[in-house]
Design an enzyme around this catalytic site. Structure first.
Site, mmCIF file in Angstrom:
data_model
loop_
_atom_site.group_PDB
_atom_site.id
_atom_site.type_symbol
_atom_site.label_atom_id
_atom_site.label_comp_id
_atom_site.label_asym_id
_atom_site.label_seq_id
_atom_site.Cartn_x
_atom_site.Cartn_y
_atom_site.Cartn_z
ATOM 1 C CB CYS A 1 -0.922 0.037 1.215
ATOM 2 S SG CYS A 1 -2.022 -1.374 1.296
ATOM 3 C CG ASP B 1 1.252 4.891 3.479
ATOM 4 O OD1 ASP B 1 2.062 5.806 3.446
ATOM 5 O OD2 ASP B 1 0.149 4.908 2.889
ATOM 6 C CB CYS C 1 3.978 9.808 0.794
ATOM 7 S SG CYS C 1 2.539 9.936 1.846
ATOM 8 C CB CYS D 1 -0.680 9.967 6.057
ATOM 9 S SG CYS D 1 -0.235 9.620 4.350
#
Lengths: 405, 140
Positions: free
Chosen positions: B37, B39, B62, B105
């Site tokens: 994914c 992350d 990211c 996130c």
């Protein structure tokens, strides 16, 4: 201190060569006429510029100037070729073939035609992005009318053997279209020797202006017919109505003239820098994977996955360097690169990919600065990567049951 | 990507990067996300007398994933476990001015905090029923 900006995204677009700009400028001034104005000198002057460009562009692929249709770019050329052939030859058959790593400007017209009742085959590629010619042969059916396969891939640089593909198609009596956006002016192309029936190209990938492209349409053995996709004044043999972008076309002609004259020099320069960059990154970093074919590849392309670091965070660290990533986080869709996926590259490595693409104006100093910055950024991000930590501890990342989200 | 100055600051100067001994009785570890994914966050807390004395993170992801986890470690230090559960993803998203596509996130960071606390509580044999203060937590 501001860092110098370094452009390594030549496969997205190229700067206009100053010599191209110079050739175009008069056509924004006194030579402003409409090339379709047959009854006065303004029109004749504009038409002369267009004809000259058409001549050079035709010769560049071993074709007659009468076989070159000007468009707004390769997306339009691909659409005219694919939709035009499919619709014109529908009474003969409604099956068309392409591959999974094509540009969206090919895949999306295929999907649109599928929705309108055509049958499509999308060939798989292997881990290097290469096609199986026996798969292609097997996919051709009695109702197949078109094969559309690109020459060089825009993401990973893999080159398809278009001469062999052309021969297979010709033997089967199927038209062959190739999207040569990434190779025109860079790789040698001869439409007769390679048995190409339609070819798309764009000026802005070869140091020409944006907004102008071309479609080569074979006139004899076989004569390719196309149903236009839009209608109007009947320009360009009726295949593409619309007033010609005269300055753009003149620039396109100048750009290909320079590419042909300097092809060997450009090729050697770009390959040398590309290999230098690849060697440095491979030597100075571990867990670097090359995406693409080891030898059958474009000179300008270097697509690498830096395992355990995410692409967008690398781009953020390389803030003065223009490169692109196959990471989902850089796209609006949040999906990683479909090209890498089609090659069987895992989503984790797709997220970790960067594409460097080099060009005529790249310098050794720029490449060294880019290599320095990439090495530093990857190392810094790996220091904060839980995956790199696990890899260092000998834990197999694939053995873990991740929660996902 | 139009990131806020705060995200850029956390990306360039991440706070509390590192790892703690996950086998220590005082340490709770949360690992959330998945490599495919794009992350993965690892967040660890050290707890003494019910107070988080230290927090560390490592993140694959990211810029906003890195910033979210970096900010979370900053906020965690000095809080009691109960106060730590009050950190919500919206607070992180607001503080960092995350763009809408990056809200996940901050959700991941909140999940990592929960997991780290759960992990610690399991180690010390804590059960929610035995502690009346935990039931006061709002479920919004």
């Amino acid at each position: 201190m501001t860092k110098p900006r370094i452009y390594l995204d030549y496969q997205a677009t190229t700067p206009v060569d100053p010599r191209v700009l110079e050739a175009m400028l008069p056509y924004f001034g006194d030579l402003f006429g409409n090339a379709a104005s047959r009854n006065h000198a303004f029109g004749w002057e504009a038409e002369k510029g267009v004809t000259q460009a058409r001549q050079i562009l035709g010769e560049a692929v071993g074709a007659s100037q009468r076989e070159i249709i000007f468009t707004s770019g390769a997306t339009e050329s691909n659409n005219i070729a694919i939709q035009g052939v499919a619709k014109m030859y529908a009474p003969k058959g409604k099956h068309i073939i392409t591959a999974s790593t094509e540009h969206k400007a090919v895949l999306d017209p295929f999907l649109a035609l599928q929705n309108q009742g055509w049958s499509i085959t999308i060939l798989d590629v292997d881990g290097d992005g290469a096609l199986s010619l026996s798969d292609l042969k097997a996919a051709i059916r009695p109702d197949t009318v078109l094969v559309s396969l690109m020459h060089g891939n825009n993401e990973v640089g893999t080159l398809h053997p278009i001469a062999e593909i052309g021969a297979i198609c010709r033997d089967a009596g199927v038209l062959f279209h190739t999207d040569a956006t990434q190779t025109f002016g860079k790789e040698s192309i001869d439409v007769d020797a390679m048995k190409i029936d339609l070819l798309s190209a764009s000026a802005h990938k070869l140091y020409g202006p944006k907004g102008v492209g071309m479609l080569y349409v074979r006139r004899r053995s076989p004569r390719v017919r196309l149903e236009p996709i839009f209608f109007g004044g009947g320009h360009e043999r009726g295949f593409r109505s619309g007033t010609l972008n005269v300055p753009g076309i003149v620039g396109f002609g100048k750009a290909i003239e320079i590419c042909l004259a300097e092809r060997e020099k450009d090729h050697a320069h770009i390959t040398g820098l590309r290999d230098h960059l690849q060697n440095r990154l491979n030597t100075e970093l571990d867990f670097v994977h090359h995406n693409g074919h080891a030898s059958e590849r474009l000179a300008c392309n270097l697509n690498l996955s830096f395992a355990y670091v995410e692409g967008e965070s690398m781009l953020l660290g390389l803030d003065n360097i223009a490169v692109s990533s196959g990471s989902a986080c850089t796209s609006a869709s949040l999906e990683p690169s479909y090209v890498l996926r089609a090659m069987g590259v895992g989503d984790d490595l797709a997220h970790s990919s960067l594409r460097f693409s080099l060009g005529r104006f790249s310098t050794l100093q720029e490449i060294d600065l880019a290599a320095d910055a990439t090495v530093a950024t990857v190392k810094r991000l790996r220091d904060m990567s839980p995956l790199y930590e696990m890899a260092m501890e000998g834990i197999d990342i694939n053995s873990i049951e991740w929660s996902g989200h | 990507m139009a990131y806020s100055e705060k995200v850029i600051d956390h990306y360039q100067n991440p706070r509390n990067v590192g790892s703690m001994d996950k086998d220590s009785e005082e340490v709770g570890t949360g690992v959330v996300g998945a490599p495919e994914c794009g992350d993965v966050m690892k967040l660890q807390i050290q707890v003494q007398d019910g107070v988080i004395t230290d927090a560390k993170f490592k993140t694959f992801g990211c810029g906003s994933a890195i910033a979210s986890s970096s900010l979370a470690t900053e906020w965690l230090k000095g809080r009691t476990l109960e106060e730590a559960t009050e950190i919500k993803n919206v607070d992180i998203a607001n503080e960092l001015a995350l763009p809408p596509v990056k809200i996940h996130c901050s959700v991941l960071a909140e999940d990592a905090i929960r997991q780290a606390i759960d992990d610690y509580q399991k180690k010390v044999g804590y059960s929610p029923e035995a502690d009346s203060s935990a039931t006061a937590e709002e479920s919004a």
